[in-house]
Write a protein that holds these residues in place. Sequence first.
Motif, mmCIF file in Angstrom:
data_model
loop_
_atom_site.group_PDB
_atom_site.id
_atom_site.type_symbol
_atom_site.label_atom_id
_atom_site.label_comp_id
_atom_site.label_asym_id
_atom_site.label_seq_id
_atom_site.Cartn_x
_atom_site.Cartn_y
_atom_site.Cartn_z
ATOM 1 N N PRO A 3 0.795 -1.233 0.000
ATOM 2 C CA PRO A 3 0.000 0.000 0.000
ATOM 3 C C PRO A 3 0.828 1.283 0.000
ATOM 4 N N PHE A 4 2.160 1.182 0.021
ATOM 5 C CA PHE A 4 3.008 2.368 0.126
ATOM 6 C C PHE A 4 3.474 2.835 -1.251
ATOM 7 N N ALA A 163 0.746 -1.768 7.571
ATOM 8 C CA ALA A 163 0.328 -1.876 6.172
ATOM 9 C C ALA A 163 -1.184 -2.002 6.054
ATOM 10 N N ARG A 164 -1.804 -2.756 6.952
ATOM 11 C CA ARG A 164 -3.262 -2.904 6.915
ATOM 12 C C ARG A 164 -3.942 -1.560 7.128
ATOM 13 N N ALA A 165 -3.443 -0.787 8.083
ATOM 14 C CA ALA A 165 -4.045 0.521 8.356
ATOM 15 C C ALA A 165 -3.881 1.455 7.162
ATOM 16 N N VAL A 166 -2.705 1.445 6.563
ATOM 17 C CA VAL A 166 -2.459 2.303 5.401
ATOM 18 C C VAL A 166 -3.350 1.898 4.238
ATOM 19 N N ALA A 167 -3.457 0.603 3.981
ATOM 20 C CA ALA A 167 -4.296 0.129 2.880
ATOM 21 C C ALA A 167 -5.753 0.535 3.094
ATOM 22 N N ALA A 239 10.083 -4.364 6.856
ATOM 23 C CA ALA A 239 9.972 -5.686 6.243
ATOM 24 C C ALA A 239 8.554 -6.234 6.365
ATOM 25 N N GLY A 240 7.923 -6.013 7.517
ATOM 26 C CA GLY A 240 6.555 -6.470 7.698
ATOM 27 C C GLY A 240 5.562 -5.658 6.898
ATOM 28 N N ALA A 241 5.842 -4.363 6.769
ATOM 29 C CA ALA A 241 4.928 -3.470 6.050
ATOM 30 C C ALA A 241 5.010 -3.675 4.545
ATOM 31 N N MET A 242 6.194 -4.017 4.052
ATOM 32 C CA MET A 242 6.419 -4.249 2.615
ATOM 33 C C MET A 242 7.101 -5.599 2.468
ATOM 34 N N PRO A 243 6.362 -6.685 2.565
ATOM 35 C CA PRO A 243 6.971 -8.012 2.585
ATOM 36 C C PRO A 243 7.627 -8.383 1.261
ATOM 37 N N LYS A 244 8.492 -9.388 1.339
ATOM 38 C CA LYS A 244 9.195 -9.870 0.163
ATOM 39 C C LYS A 244 8.190 -10.227 -0.934
#
Length: 272
Positions: A3-4, A163-167, A239-244
């Motif tokens: 989501p970033f 990431a969930r909150a941003v999405a 890493a958790g916010a933008m996973p591999k």
Amino acid sequence: MNPFVFACITPHGSEIIERLSKPDPRLMERTRRSLERLGQRMQEAAPETLVVLTPHGIRLDGLFAVSDSERMAGEVEDHGERVTMERRVDRTLARAIVQSARGLGLPAAAVNYATAEGPLSCLPLDWGAIVPLWFMPEVPIVAITPTRQRSFADQIRFGEALARAVAASGKRVGLIASCDWAHAHREDGPYGFHPAAAQLDAQVLEWLQADDLEALAGLDPQFVDDAKPDGVWQALILAGAMPKGSRRVEVWSYEVPTYFGLICAAVHPAAG
């Protein structure tokens, strides 16, 4: 899905800001040029809000601390010079991040000061946030300070909650992981010398170049303590916010101009 709009790993030594770099503006010049490029790339991504992960903000024992004041303001001084900064806080996103973290069973707190709202609702903006933000678009922010009382795995889980909150927000959000690396490169530094410093920085660079931020979670705690980085926790949240698979890491520079390591890396959203 990522989501970033853009993310980066940046250092926060005060002398990266040219005004604070006397008597030797060339000391961190390589890093300064990389940060200028990262700032330009963030500007092109046109974020509405910047989330900055800093090790030096409000530290709450055992809690992820998320800014929830009307604004944040602070200053950084060095070599007789001073820079100041003030930013509005995206309180809606900040509160959503806290709720998302709690939804995953993680301890998180929305932090305010003095009054619920209005001009007195102002938290300090620390150098870990000011230095990278100096090069970034002037938009509202959310500052987050990790807790080191939680495991490395929990830093990744907090990134997932972020990431969930941003999405869910639907906003264009940029992410900055403000990270200095090993602080024990020189005997005359405040933490002295330890051979683990060069070893840790070399390992971090290898993992970044391989786009394997998650590998940081396997670092031995004693090794981390010997090398004294302050970037592991923020990098794991990223890493958790933008996973591999949803990102592409590109290292732009590394140098050790004083006693601590400085890495600049762009974290691009993966295509598709």
